[in-house]
Design an enzyme around this catalytic site. Structure first.
Site, short mmCIF file in Angstrom:
data_model
loop_
_atom_site.label_atom_id
_atom_site.label_comp_id
_atom_site.label_asym_id
_atom_site.label_seq_id
_atom_site.Cartn_x
_atom_site.Cartn_y
_atom_site.Cartn_z
N ASP A 332 21.33 47.74 8.96
CA ASP A 332 21.60 46.35 8.61
C ASP A 332 20.79 45.44 9.54
O ASP A 332 20.23 45.89 10.53
CB ASP A 332 23.12 46.09 8.72
CG ASP A 332 23.54 44.82 8.01
OD1 ASP A 332 24.75 44.60 7.88
OD2 ASP A 332 22.66 44.06 7.58
N GLU A 529 29.61 35.78 5.66
CA GLU A 529 29.67 36.69 6.81
C GLU A 529 30.45 36.11 7.98
O GLU A 529 31.50 35.48 7.77
CB GLU A 529 28.24 37.05 7.22
CG GLU A 529 27.46 37.67 6.05
CD GLU A 529 26.21 38.34 6.50
OE1 GLU A 529 25.11 37.81 6.24
OE2 GLU A 529 26.32 39.41 7.12
C1 GLC Z 1 23.44 40.91 6.39
C2 GLC Z 1 24.62 41.67 5.85
C3 GLC Z 1 24.26 42.65 4.78
C4 GLC Z 1 23.07 42.15 4.01
C5 GLC Z 1 21.88 42.15 4.96
C6 GLC Z 1 20.60 41.62 4.29
O1 GLC Z 1 23.59 40.70 7.75
O2 GLC Z 1 25.45 42.33 6.80
O3 GLC Z 1 25.42 42.82 3.94
O4 GLC Z 1 22.80 42.99 2.90
O5 GLC Z 1 22.13 41.38 6.12
O6 GLC Z 1 20.73 40.27 3.96
#
Ligand code: GLC
Length: 613
Positions: A332, A529
């Site tokens: 991630d 988030e």
């Molecule tokens: C973010 C998220 C993840 C997402 C990724 C790309 O921090 O945790 O769910 O797919 O980055 O945007």
């Protein structure tokens, strides 16, 4: 190297300059910013692929992978193991020079002009740069299309996963995922960072609405449906690649343990026995792997103090060996640099734990330097490199990247199509949850004389949609979004004899209780988030005042809650005859009025516990 004709001073100057650019006779390696960039050998026999087995779509994938692996240099292999944010590419030729294998749009990162055509042209531009390389390996372009292709203005914005969780309907979820994939593929984007298979237990977490809820079996059932709907076979390949995320246990991160000072839960710690972790959080991934998952994203949580991204037991022993996962693991955002104290050690630990592709997301040169160093000194073995690249290439072939025709402008008509909006309306309808219905306050009659409508969410597509909508954190307003607001849906639903009056704050000039019905649409501002981590998700003071005003001016009060999670309404709900949870419905609010006015029954069930009294 020796140049007798140059005077001493000039020699010093030359070698000073050449300390930046070192040209070694063998292989013409150019060292720039410490990255050894092989000179482009595109004219060599190695790059002649006219009759190369890997370009033959009739051959089995494993044969094509074997052939391609045999042609790749180490430099080209490293380029396949990184995914970078598209805004770090200031010149597409960087993709060619560094043989980059994957790009992503972080939340809202689109072309200057946010139109489907501009998205298509942007992605095609990057693909052309990738095909200017020796072996012409196409890019994988990924995006968080987690409730429709909602980064793109004009796309159908489906309800967020929490609402789909309320439907419990895997056939519906499969169709929503299929429609989303169709809109993505029309823009040349073949990798979706969804479904989210987290099982949240603390609704104070900002990612709660990205999940199907806190029932493990429901998460597994709907997660597999979403994954298979995304990966619908087209010809001999998947239409779009899904991503089972975030491996593992993100939904159990504890409040107050975040490593990020801006957050409370996101990037936090999980304290769980392995037995409970497996029972509650592993099962959805087990089902997803069995259901055809090709990509797993490891989350940034730590489990009992060990960062998931660097946990070999989780990523290799359990996911790859025990579950038999043969696709690739992507880290991630910056996750691969949060494992150890230095970026180098962190990267090495992540790759050796089982990460195959690193979402860096901006520092790809740093990635290349560290990978070259680690491979040079054996901290990362050639076998681990080849295993990761083989996994990635296998998935690229399965997604048809080498074979599918280039998307064209004509294909864009599927984006925001009437059929998809009707499907979104069905999903909204089936996700509505009736929280309270005193004296059969609901459904409403369509032919009352006077309805007043108020509230922060009544005429606000951005609030209906929530986060990950044209911007990472969403937008609070109607800015350019297409769809139907709740107010518009109410006006469309009622009879021609019914007067609908709207005032956002609830100011109405009529005398007390002058309206037959008062509808207050309240709830949360958009967020995403960790920015949505909240100690006490509840209604704002402004919303509460608006509800009181509507109650005073109407004979029957209905409260519609637009939120990504349960809100604390225990102190107030006793004063409200009718209350419904609409979650984050997206662009098609007519699905709300379908049940509000009784054309359909309420069938949604709470996907997470909502204490009401
Ligand atoms: C973010 C998220 C993840 C997402 C990724 C790309 O921090 O945790 O769910 O797919 O980055 O945007």
């Amino acid at each position: 190297m020796y140049f007798p004709h140059i005077t001493k001073n000039k020699k010093i100057l030359f070698f000073t300059i050449s300390s930046v650019f070192l040209i070694i006779g063998v292989g013409f390696l150019v060292v720039k910013n410490n990255v050894m960039v092989p000179a482009n050998d595109i004219l060599s026999e190695r790059c002649n692929q006219a009759d190369a087995p890997y370009v033959d779509s009739m051959l089995p994938v494993f044969e094509r992978v074997d052939d391609l692996m045999g042609r790749l240099t180490e430099w080209e292999k490293i380029g396949q193991m990184v995914i970078i944010e598209k805004n770090s590419i200031h010149d597409p030729s960087e993709i060619t020079k560094y043989n980059l294998g994957a790009l992503l749009s972080g939340g809202g990162a689109g072309p200057k002009e946010d139109t489907p055509l501009a998205w298509l042209q942007m992605v095609n531009g990057f693909q052309i740069a990738a095909k200017n390389t020796c072996l012409k390996i196409p890019l994988l372009y990924g995006i968080d299309a987690i409730h429709g292709h909602a980064n793109v203005l004009g796309a159908t914005v489906f309800p967020h996963a929490i609402a789909l969780g309320a439907t419990g309907d895997s056939n519906l979820v499969r169709r929503v995922a299929d429609a989303t994939a169709q809109e993505m593929a029309a823009t040349g984007i073949y990798w979706s960072f969804s479904p989210n298979l987290d099982v949240p237990r603390d609704i104070r977490w900002g990612k709660t609405y990205e999940t199907f809820g806190s029932n493990t079996a429901n998460v597994a059932k709907l997660g597999v449906a979403y994954l298979q709907g995304t990966q619908v076979p087209v010809n001999k390949y998947f239409n779009v690649l899904a991503t089972a995320k975030h491996f593992i246990g993100g939904g159990a991160m504890e409040y107050g343990t975040s490593r990020n000072k801006n957050f409370k839960i996101e990037e936090g710690n999980i304290t769980l026995s392995e037995k409970y972790l497996r029972q509650t959080h592993l099962f959805p991934f087990q089902e997803a792997v069995a259901g055809g998952a090709q990509v797993v994203m490891v989350g940034t949580a730590t489990w009992n103090g060990v960062n998931n991204t660097g946990n070999h037991y989780l990523l290799t022993d359990i996911l790859k060996k025990e579950l038999g996962f043969s696709g690739f693991v992507v880290s991630d955002w910056y996750g691969a640099y949060q494992v150890s104290y230095t970026r180098y050690d962190s990267l090495v630990s992540s790759i050796n734990a089982g990460v195959d592709m690193v979402m860096t997301p901006f520092e790809y040169k740093d990635f290349m330097v560290n990978m070259q160093k680690a491979l040079g000194n054996g901290d990362i073995t050639k076998e681990r490199l080849d295993d990761a690249v083989r996994r990635i290439l296998t998935v690229k072939f399965k997604t048809g990247l080498f074979d599918r025709p280039e998307p064209t402008q004509e294909g864009l008509s599927v984006i925001g199509s009437a059929a998809h909006r009707a499907l979104a309306r069905e999903a909204v309808r089936k996700s509505q949850v009736l929280l309270k219905n005193e004296n059969s306050a609901l459904p409403l009659s369509k032919s009352v004389s006077k309805i007043i409508v108020a509230g922060s969410g009544a005429n606000n597509l951005g609030r209906q949609a929530g986060g990950w909508t044209t911007e990472w954190q969403g937008i609070d307003g109607n800015y350019g979004l297409t769809g139907t607001t709740i107010l518009e849906a109410i006006k469309s639903a009622v009879s021609q004899h019914t007067s609908v009056e709207y005032n956002k704050q609830g100011y109405f000039s009529g005398k007390d209780r002058f309206a037959d019905v008062g509808i207050a649409v309240v709830g949360e501002k958009p967020y995403a988030e960790g920015w949505g981590d909240n100690a006490n998700p509840s209604l704002s003071p402004e919303d509460l005042v608006t509800i009181q005003k509507v109650k005073a001016k109407s004979k029957k009060l209905i409260v519609v809650i637009i939120s990504g999670r349960p809100l604390d309404i225990k102190k107030y709900i006793h004063e409200w005859p009718g209350v419904m949870a609409s979650w984050l419905p997206g662009s098609e609010a007519s699905g709300i009025t379908d049940v509000l006015f009784g054309d359909y029954y309420f069938t949604g069930q709470l996907p997470v516990a909502w204490p009401l009294y």
